[in-house]
Design a protein around this motif. Structure first.
Motif, PDB file in Angstrom:
ATOM      1  N   HIS A 199       0.818  -1.215   0.000  1.00 35.69           N
ATOM      2  CA  HIS A 199       0.000   0.000   0.000  1.00 35.69           C
ATOM      3  C   HIS A 199       0.857   1.273   0.000  1.00 35.69           C
ATOM      4  O   HIS A 199       0.394   2.322   0.444  1.00 35.69           O
ATOM      5  N   LEU A 200       2.114   1.167  -0.445  1.00 34.86           N
ATOM      6  CA  LEU A 200       3.024   2.309  -0.423  1.00 34.86           C
ATOM      7  C   LEU A 200       3.162   2.883   0.990  1.00 34.86           C
ATOM      8  O   LEU A 200       3.522   4.040   1.177  1.00 34.86           O
ATOM      9  N   MET A 202       0.757   3.431   3.201  1.00 32.96           N
ATOM     10  CA  MET A 202      -0.285   4.388   3.586  1.00 32.96           C
ATOM     11  C   MET A 202      -0.643   4.287   5.069  1.00 32.96           C
ATOM     12  O   MET A 202      -0.659   3.189   5.623  1.00 32.96           O
ATOM     13  N   TYR A 205       3.103   7.726   3.737  1.00 33.41           N
ATOM     14  CA  TYR A 205       3.765   7.626   2.437  1.00 33.41           C
ATOM     15  C   TYR A 205       5.171   8.210   2.476  1.00 33.41           C
ATOM     16  O   TYR A 205       6.118   7.599   1.974  1.00 33.41           O
ATOM     17  N   ARG A 206       5.313   9.385   3.037  1.00 31.13           N
ATOM     18  CA  ARG A 206       6.600  10.081   3.000  1.00 31.13           C
ATOM     19  C   ARG A 206       7.693   9.262   3.686  1.00 31.13           C
ATOM     20  O   ARG A 206       8.801   9.108   3.150  1.00 31.13           O
ATOM     21  N   LEU A 209       8.621   6.225   1.593  1.00 38.92           N
ATOM     22  CA  LEU A 209       9.441   6.655   0.461  1.00 38.92           C
ATOM     23  C   LEU A 209      10.889   6.849   0.911  1.00 38.92           C
ATOM     24  O   LEU A 209      11.829   6.495   0.194  1.00 38.92           O
ATOM     25  N   LEU A 220       8.170  -0.736  -3.052  1.00 40.75           N
ATOM     26  CA  LEU A 220       6.840  -0.261  -2.654  1.00 40.75           C
ATOM     27  C   LEU A 220       5.818  -0.889  -3.588  1.00 40.75           C
ATOM     28  O   LEU A 220       6.056  -0.967  -4.797  1.00 40.75           O
ATOM     29  N   THR A 222       1.732  -0.770  -5.061  1.00 39.01           N
ATOM     30  CA  THR A 222       0.721   0.264  -5.308  1.00 39.01           C
ATOM     31  C   THR A 222      -0.667  -0.101  -4.796  1.00 39.01           C
ATOM     32  O   THR A 222      -1.642   0.578  -5.128  1.00 39.01           O
ATOM     33  N   PHE A 225      -3.399   2.263  -3.843  1.00 41.77           N
ATOM     34  CA  PHE A 225      -2.807   3.595  -3.859  1.00 41.77           C
ATOM     35  C   PHE A 225      -3.433   4.472  -4.946  1.00 41.77           C
ATOM     36  O   PHE A 225      -3.631   4.030  -6.082  1.00 41.77           O
ATOM     37  N   PHE A 236      -2.657  11.130  -0.852  1.00 45.33           N
ATOM     38  CA  PHE A 236      -1.226  11.239  -1.125  1.00 45.33           C
ATOM     39  C   PHE A 236      -0.902  12.681  -1.481  1.00 45.33           C
ATOM     40  O   PHE A 236      -1.594  13.306  -2.288  1.00 45.33           O
ATOM     41  N   GLU A 240       4.864  14.814  -3.399  1.00 47.06           N
ATOM     42  CA  GLU A 240       5.741  13.643  -3.340  1.00 47.06           C
ATOM     43  C   GLU A 240       5.818  12.887  -4.673  1.00 47.06           C
ATOM     44  O   GLU A 240       6.526  11.891  -4.777  1.00 47.06           O
ATOM     45  N   LEU A 244       8.264   9.668  -6.186  1.00 48.31           N
ATOM     46  CA  LEU A 244       7.696   8.418  -6.680  1.00 48.31           C
ATOM     47  C   LEU A 244       8.172   8.150  -8.106  1.00 48.31           C
ATOM     48  O   LEU A 244       8.480   7.010  -8.468  1.00 48.31           O
TER      49      LEU A 244
END
Length: 298
Positions: A199-200, A202, A205-206, A209, A220, A222, A225, A236, A240, A244
């Motif tokens: 889910h990246l 979530m 997210y930051r 990343l 990561l 998706t 997402f 999101f 950012e 990505l």
């Protein structure tokens, strides 16, 4: 972009063909034993209570019909991603998953584990039996991935480079051990783990990343997402997107099929409208997953 996003599920094969791909590699698909799957779907039936939003299951179908849906979509490789919620389940789930993958070349044989004394033994057995990917669900399992009972497991998975899809972000529900801190601590001890952050990460997210930028083998996926459903709950930050885009080779298509509250095509639409370019889409939808799992045709 010259290629238009898929209008619906029937249009998905046209989409990946026009991108010049042989199909899709989806690293986040679930097939579970019938009693476990039924329990999962009962949980989602009460999603309004759990999440404050309804979660209708689009593909609540018998097993063979679900497999046929993926075939029609052109998903050429996918795992089954079992996960236990208590001790004593994982070895049984691994045996079931190995049996499910047998005779189905499109299925990436999957396995899982739980912090318990037997974990190192049954993980070693799963690897010997052909497991290609593991799943860990920190929120459902309610455990810290740094639990000492898992030290030998993580060491073995780091050594073999076996991908581990790990649900560790605090969405859609936070747990006692979710968020970036436990995974950061895990990677400080096992920096060569081939983690795939579901889910990246979530809604953090930051921070996830950050980990993908810092650690060579952190990827990561998706899953859900940028979809309309997720953007309403855990949006999101568009600021950012450049990061990505730069992580193009480390982002993998994931969907959470079958337990998604929209059509499969919408996940692809959501990624398309990020406007990160067709080369980014080709990497995410096929090339990265094909490379990670050595899928023919990459």
């Amino acid at each position: 972009m010259s290629v238009l996003p898929p209008a619906d599920d029937e249009d998905v094969p046209r989409y990946w063909r026009e991108l010049g791909l042989p199909g899709l590699v989806d690293v986040h698909v679930h097939f579970l034993p019938d009693p476990v799957q039924a329990k999962v779907w009962r949980y989602f039936a009460l999603a309004e209570t759990h999440y404050g939003a309804g979660w209708p299951i689009t593909y609540q179908l018998p097993v063979e019909e679900r497999l046929a849906v993926l075939e029609r979509l052109g998903v050429r490789a996918f795992p089954t991603l079992p996960y236990p919620h208590k001790p004593g389940m994982a070895a049984w789930l691994n045996e079931w998953s190995a049996g499910f993958a047998a005779g189905r070349p499109q299925v990436l044989q999957s396995a899982t584990f739980y912090p318990e004394p037997a974990a190192a033994g049954y993980v070693a057995q799963a690897l010997d039996d052909g497991a290609r990917v593991f799943k860990v669900h920190v929120q459902v399992g309610d455990f810290d991935p740094r639990d000492p009972l898992l030290d030998d497991v993580w060491a073995r998975l780091e050594e073999t480079g076996t991908p581990v899809v790990i649900h560790c972000g605090s969405g859609p529900l936070a747990g006692d051990h979710t968020g970036p801190e436990p995974v950061t601590g895990l990677l400080e001890r096992f920096p060569r783990l081939q983690l795939v952050i579901a889910h990246l990460g979530m809604p953090e997210y930051r921070e996830f990343l950050d980990l993908a930028e810092r650690y060579e083998r952190v990827h990561l996926d998706t899953t859900m997402f940028a979809t309309d459903f997720t953007e309403r709950l855990m949006p999101f930050d568009p600021a950012e997107r450049a990061r990505l885009a730069a992580l193009r080779e480390k982002v993998l298509l994931g969907s959470d099929f079958p337990s998604i509250p929209y059509a499969y095509a919408h996940q692809l639409q959501a990624l398309h409208r990020l406007e990160l370019g067709e080369e980014w889409l080709r990497a995410v939808l096929w090339r990265n997953g094909a490379r990670l799992f050595t899928i023919a045709g990459q």
